[in-house]
Design a protein around this motif. Structure first.
Motif, PDB file in Angstrom:
ATOM      1  N   LYS B 199       0.852  -1.198   0.000  1.00 43.72           N
ATOM      2  CA  LYS B 199       0.000   0.000   0.000  1.00 43.72           C
ATOM      3  C   LYS B 199       0.880   1.237   0.000  1.00 43.72           C
ATOM      4  N   THR B 258      -3.468  11.661  -4.080  1.00 45.58           N
ATOM      5  CA  THR B 258      -4.470  11.004  -3.232  1.00 45.58           C
ATOM      6  C   THR B 258      -5.666  11.943  -3.089  1.00 45.58           C
ATOM      7  N   PRO B 259      -6.886  11.380  -3.066  1.00 41.69           N
ATOM      8  CA  PRO B 259      -8.034  12.252  -2.821  1.00 41.69           C
ATOM      9  C   PRO B 259      -7.912  12.866  -1.432  1.00 41.69           C
ATOM     10  N   VAL B 260      -8.495  14.019  -1.276  1.00 41.87           N
ATOM     11  CA  VAL B 260      -8.433  14.707   0.004  1.00 41.87           C
ATOM     12  C   VAL B 260      -9.004  13.797   1.102  1.00 41.87           C
ATOM     13  N   TYR B 261      -8.351  13.793   2.237  1.00 42.28           N
ATOM     14  CA  TYR B 261      -8.835  12.995   3.375  1.00 42.28           C
ATOM     15  C   TYR B 261      -9.988  13.768   3.997  1.00 42.28           C
ATOM     16  N   GLY B 262     -11.127  13.093   4.208  1.00 44.57           N
ATOM     17  CA  GLY B 262     -12.306  13.811   4.685  1.00 44.57           C
ATOM     18  C   GLY B 262     -13.029  14.427   3.501  1.00 44.57           C
ATOM     19  N   ASP B 267     -10.370  19.725   6.301  1.00 41.13           N
ATOM     20  CA  ASP B 267     -10.923  18.701   7.184  1.00 41.13           C
ATOM     21  C   ASP B 267      -9.866  18.243   8.188  1.00 41.13           C
ATOM     22  N   PRO B 268     -10.258  18.036   9.448  1.00 41.49           N
ATOM     23  CA  PRO B 268      -9.272  17.544  10.421  1.00 41.49           C
ATOM     24  C   PRO B 268      -8.580  16.252   9.965  1.00 41.49           C
ATOM     25  N   SER B 269      -9.307  15.405   9.227  1.00 47.26           N
ATOM     26  CA  SER B 269      -8.690  14.162   8.730  1.00 47.26           C
ATOM     27  C   SER B 269      -7.522  14.478   7.808  1.00 47.26           C
ATOM     28  N   LYS B 278       1.594  11.476   5.212  1.00 51.85           N
ATOM     29  CA  LYS B 278       0.975  10.804   4.060  1.00 51.85           C
ATOM     30  C   LYS B 278       0.836  11.726   2.857  1.00 51.85           C
TER      31      LYS B 278
END
Lengths: 299, 452
Positions: B199, B258-262, B267-269, B278
Motif C-alpha cells: 500500500k 491522493t483524494p483529500v482525506y475527509g 478537514d481535520p482528517s 501521508k
C-alpha cells in the motif's frame, strides 16, 4: 374554577371578548408566520422568479420541470433510502433498547437511559462534524476498528456508502430519543395482561407479539409518523457530513435540493415547488402509515 | 359611556396577572422606546471571523476620525449570505456595507442588471484612480456587464506547499521543479510504499476530486474558466478537457495524487494525514496557509513553498482560489459615507499591513507590498519569507470571470470532476455533458426572460 361577575360594564364587555383576545395571539402569529408564507409559496411555485424583482407566470411549468429533473429524483431516492433505513433499522433498535431498559434484569437503568438519550442533545452540526472523523477512509474509527469489512470503505467518498453512513449516524443520534417514547409506552401496559397471557401458557415471544406490540400500537404509530416526517425533512446532517451532498449528489436530499435552489441558485419559484411537492409526499405517506397502522380504525 | 376603572380587585384574573401585564407593557415600552446612540449609523455585515477581529480594531479608529458616525459591525458567520439574500429580496433590512464570498456572489447577480442590489463602484474607483493602484484582474470576480459591484479584499495567489524533508528523503529537490512535467517526475519518486505492505504510504500531492477547487485552480492558471468575459460557457473547450485529463491522470495513470482525506482540504482528517507524512504537497492559497498555522501549529518548520509548477517553461506559476469583496448595497442611505468606510478598511496601507500580520492575506493594494513585513522570514515555513513569494506571484494572477449561473455551474462541475476521476465518464464526455446542461439552462432562461 371561580367565576366572578362584576357590575363594572367595562369588565362585563371584556368578559365577552376575552376568549377571542386570548386565542388571538396564536391566530395572529399563525396568519403572519404560517398562513401568509404558505399561500405566498404556493403562488410563488406558479411563477419563475429572476433576480430580486422580476417574475413571470409559468403555471405548472415548475412542476413539470421538477418531474423531469434527474437531481430531484436522485434527492428523492436518497431521502426515501434514509426514511426506509430509519424505519427498518433505527426504530427496531429503539424498541429493543426500550424493552431491555424496561426489563427487571438490567442494572443501572437510569445511567443507561441517559447514555442512550444523550446523543439527541448534541446539535446536528456537531454530530456531522464528529462523524466526519469517524467515517474517515483511512484514519476514521469505523475503518480502523471494524477490520471485518476487509477493506478501506470510502464512507463519504464512494457514492454507494454515503447514505448508509448518514443512516447509521441517524441511528446513533435518534435511536435513544425514540427509545424514550417506546419506554413510556411499555411502562403504560398493564401488568395484568402479561399475567393473563402467562396463565394462558404464552411464552415470552408470544406475550411480546400478542400483548406488547398491540398495546404499543398508538406509540408505534406516533413514532413511525414523526420519524418518517423527520426523515423526509432531512437536511443538516447530510449537508455538513457530505459537504453539500457530494460526491455526485450521493448525499443530496429533497430539502437540501430545495435549499440549494432557493438560496444558492436563486430559483425561488422552483424551490417553492419542491417545498409543495415535499408537503404532498409527507401528507400521503403519513396518511398511508396511519391507515396501515390502524389508527383510523374504530376500536 | 364606558367607564374605564381598572383596579386590581376588578381585574378578572386577579392581582398577579395584572402585575404581569403592567410589567410586560413597561418593558415593551422600554425596549422599543430605547433611543439609539446619537449620530449617523452605518451597518456593516461580514461572515468571516478573522475579518471580524481585524475590523473590531479598525472601526473605532474610523469612528474617532468621523465622530458623527456610528458603525455597527455584525458578524453573521456562515448564514450571512442567506440573510443578505432575504434582505435584498424583501427590499428591507440590508446593511450599508457588506462582504460577500466569491462562490456566493453569482446568485446576487441574477436578474436585470439594474435590479442587482449593489451600487456600481466603477465610477468612484475610476474617478479616484483606484483601479491602477490595485491588481486589476481581481476586479473580474466582482464585475458583471461592465459594472463593478465590489472591491476585492484579497488576491489569494496559490503556491505549492511541500514537505521539503520528505521530498529530500526521496531524493527530490523541489526547488528544481518548474513545470507540471517536472512535478510528475518528482512525484513518482516521492510517492512510496515505505513499509513494503503493497500500500502506498505517502502521496506526492493531495487533490480534491469531490469539488471544483483544485481542478478549477489548474484551469484558471492557464487562462481558462467556466465562462468567458462575455458570459459564454467554455468548460468544454479543449483547454478545459486537457486539464481534466491531466487532473484525472494524476490519480489514475501516474498514481501520485491522493483524494483529500475527509470532505475538503480543511478537514481535520486531512490535517491528520499531513501530520502522519501521508501528504507531501498541496496547492495552497495564502488563506490556507493561515488555516494550517492555526489548525496544525505542530507542523511548523516542516513546510516550504514554491510557485505552482507551470504548464510550459516560463509559464504562469500561480492561480487564484477563493476571495471576498466589499460592496455598498442599494439600500444604503448614504453611499458617500459608506464609501469612506470602505476606503478606510480596504485601502489604508497600515491597516492592510496589519491584516497580513493577523491573517497572512496579501492585500490587492500594490502600495502596501513594499512593507518590510512581507519580507520577514516565516517561522512556519522554516524561515522562508512566504509573503515575498506571494507578492512576486501576485501581479500574474489570472482573471476569474463572474457569472450569475456560477452556483449551478459549480454544483454540476463537482459531479463532472468526480465522474471523470472515478472513470465513470471520460473527461471529454463529462465536460461536454456538463456544458450542454448549463447552456440548456441558460437558453431556457433566455427564452423566458430575454437577454437580461
Amino acid at each position: 374554577m371561580r367565576s366572578k361577575r362584576t357590575t363594572n360594564p367595562f369588565w362585563n364587555r371584556q368578559q365577552k371578548i376575552a376568549p377571542y383576545l386570548f386565542i388571538a395571539p396564536f391566530y395572529l402569529l399563525f396568519v403572519v408566520f404560517m398562513g401568509y408564507p404558505l399561500i405566498s409559496s404556493l403562488v410563488m411555485s406558479l411563477y419563475e422568479m429572476r433576480g430580486f424583482q422580476s417574475r413571470i407566470f409559468v403555471g405548472l411549468g415548475n412542476f413539470t420541470d421538477l418531474f423531469r429533473d434527474p437531481i430531484f429524483w436522485k434527492s428523492l431516492r436518497n431521502t426515501a433510502y434514509f426514511a426506509i433505513g430509519t424505519l427498518t433499522l433505527q426504530l427496531p433498535i429503539a424498541l429493543l433498547l426500550a424493552i431491555l431498559l424496561n426489563s427487571k434484569f438490567v442494572k443501572g437503568k437510569n445511567v443507561l437511559r441517559l447514555a442512550f438519550f444523550a446523543p439527541v442533545l448534541v446539535a446536528g452540526v456537531f454530530v456531522a462534524i464528529i462523524f466526519n472523523l469517524v467515517y474517515d477512509q483511512r484514519a476514521g474509527l469505523v475503518n480502523q476498528e471494524f477490520v471485518l469489512f476487509g477493506k478501506e470503505i470510502g464512507w463519504l467518498n464512494e457514492e454507494k456508502y454515503v447514505m448508509p453512513a448518514v443512516i447509521l449516524t441517524g441511528v446513533w443520534q435518534w435511536a435513544g430519543f425514540n427509545m424514550i417514547y417506546f419506554l413510556a409506552g411499555l411502562q403504560g401496559i398493564r401488568q395484568e395482561l402479561y399475567e393473563a397471557a402467562a396463565v394462558d401458557g404464552a411464552n415470552w415471544w408470544q406475550a411480546f407479539i400478542h400483548v406488547t406490540l398491540p398495546s404499543l400500537r398508538p406509540v408505534i404509530a406516533f413514532v413511525f409518523v414523526v420519524s418518517m416526517i423527520g426523515s423526509l425533512q432531512l437536511f443538516d446532517l447530510p449537508f455538513i457530513l457530505t459537504n453539500g451532498g457530494e460526491p455526485a449528489d450521493a448525499g443530496s436530499t429533497i430539502v437540501m435540493y430545495l435549499y440549494k435552489n432557493g438560496f444558492q441558485f436563486m430559483r425561488l419559484g422552483y424551490a417553492a415547488t419542491i417545498g409543495w411537492v415535499l408537503f404532498f409526499i409527507i401528507a400521503i405517506v403519513s396518511i398511508v402509515q396511519l391507515k396501515l397502522l390502524g389508527i383510523f380504525r374504530e376500536e | 359611556m364606558l367607564r374605564l376603572s381598572i383596579d386590581a380587585e376588578s381585574f378578572p384574573l386577579g392581582k398577579g396577572p395584572m402585575v404581569m401585564l403592567v410589567l410586560f407593557l413597561i418593558s415593551t415600552l422600554f425596549i422599543f422606546g430605547h433611543s439609539e446612540e446619537q449620530g449617523e449609523d452605518l451597518e456593516f455585515w461580514i461572515f468571516a471571523n478573522t475579518h471580524y477581529e481585524e475590523y473590531q480594531a479598525r472601526v473605532p479608529l474610523f469612528e474617532a476620525e468621523n465622530p458623527a458616525v456610528n458603525v455597527r459591525l455584525i458578524n453573521f458567520g456562515g448564514t450571512m449570505h442567506d440573510k443578505l439574500l432575504a434582505a435584498m429580496l424583501s427590499n428591507f433590512g440590508a446593511p450599508d456595507l457588506v462582504e460577500v464570498e466569491i462562490t456566493s456572489i453569482g446568485r446576487f447577480l441574477k436578474g436585470a442588471i439594474d435590479e442587482i442590489g449593489f451600487v456600481d463602484l466603477r465610477p468612484r474607483l475610476e474617478s479616484e484612480g483606484w483601479m491602477d493602484k490595485l491588481v486589476v484582474s481581481r476586479f473580474t470576480p466582482w464585475s458583471y456587464r461592465g459594472r463593478i459591484f465590489g472591491v476585492p479584499h484579497d488576491l489569494h495567489p496559490v503556491v505549492l506547499l511541500y514537505r521539503d524533508d520528505l521530498f529530500k528523503a526521496a531524493g527530490v529537490e523541489m526547488t528544481a521543479v518548474k513545470t507540471w512535467d517536472d512535478f510528475i517526475a518528482a512525484g513518482k519518486k516521492a510517492t512510496r510504499d515505505l513499509d513494503g505492505d503493497g500500500k502506498i504510504d505517502q502521496y506526492a500531492i493531495v487533490l480534491d476530486r469531490r469539488t471544483e477547487s483544485d481542478y478549477f485552480s489548474l484551469l484558471l492558471q492557464q487562462g481558462g474558466g467556466f465562462f468567458d468575459e462575455d458570459g459564454n460557457v467554455i468548460i468544454d473547450s479543449e483547454l478545459a478537457i486537457k486539464t481534466l485529463e491531466f487532473f484525472t491522470a494524476l490519480f489514475n495513470e501516474h498514481e501520485i495524487a491522493t483524494p483529500v482525506y475527509g470532505t475538503w482540504h480543511g478537514d481535520p482528517s486531512n490535517f491528520a494525514a499531513m501530520q502522519d507524512g501521508k501528504i507531501l504537497s498541496i496547492l495552497a492559497p495564502d488563506w490556507y496557509v493561515g488555516i494550517l498555522k492555526s489548525q496544525v501549529p505542530q507542523m511548523s518548520g516542516k513546510w516550504k513553498a514554491i510557485g505552482m509548477p507551470a504548464w510550459q517553461p516560463e509559464g504562469r506559476r500561480t492561480t487564484t482560489r477563493g476571495g471576498t469583496m466589499i460592496g455598498i448595497t442599494k439600500q444604503c442611505k448614504n453611499p458617500d459615507r459608506a464609501w469612506e468606510l470602505l476606503k478606510f478598511t480596504y485601502f489604508d496601507r497600515s491597516g492592510l499591513v496589519n491584516r497580513y500580520e493577523t491573517t497572512r492575506i496579501i492585500p490587492p493594494l500594490k502600495a502596501a507590498w513594499d512593507a518590510p513585513i512581507f519580507r520577514e522570514p516565516d517561522v512556519y515555513l522554516g524561515g522562508q519569507p512566504l509573503g515575498e513569494l506571494f507578492i512576486e506571484l501576485a501581479p500574474d494572477l489570472p482573471a476569474r470571470y463572474q457569472n450569475p449561473y456560477w452556483s449551478e455551474a459549480a454544483d454540476l462541475l463537482n459531479d463532472a470532476i468526480f465522474a471523470a476521476v472515478t472513470e465513470k465518464q471520460t473527461p471529454r464526455e463529462a465536460l461536454t455533458e456538463l456544458a450542454e446542461k448549463v447552456r440548456t439552462l441558460i437558453a431556457k432562461d433566455m427564452g423566458r426572460w430575454g437577454d437580461m
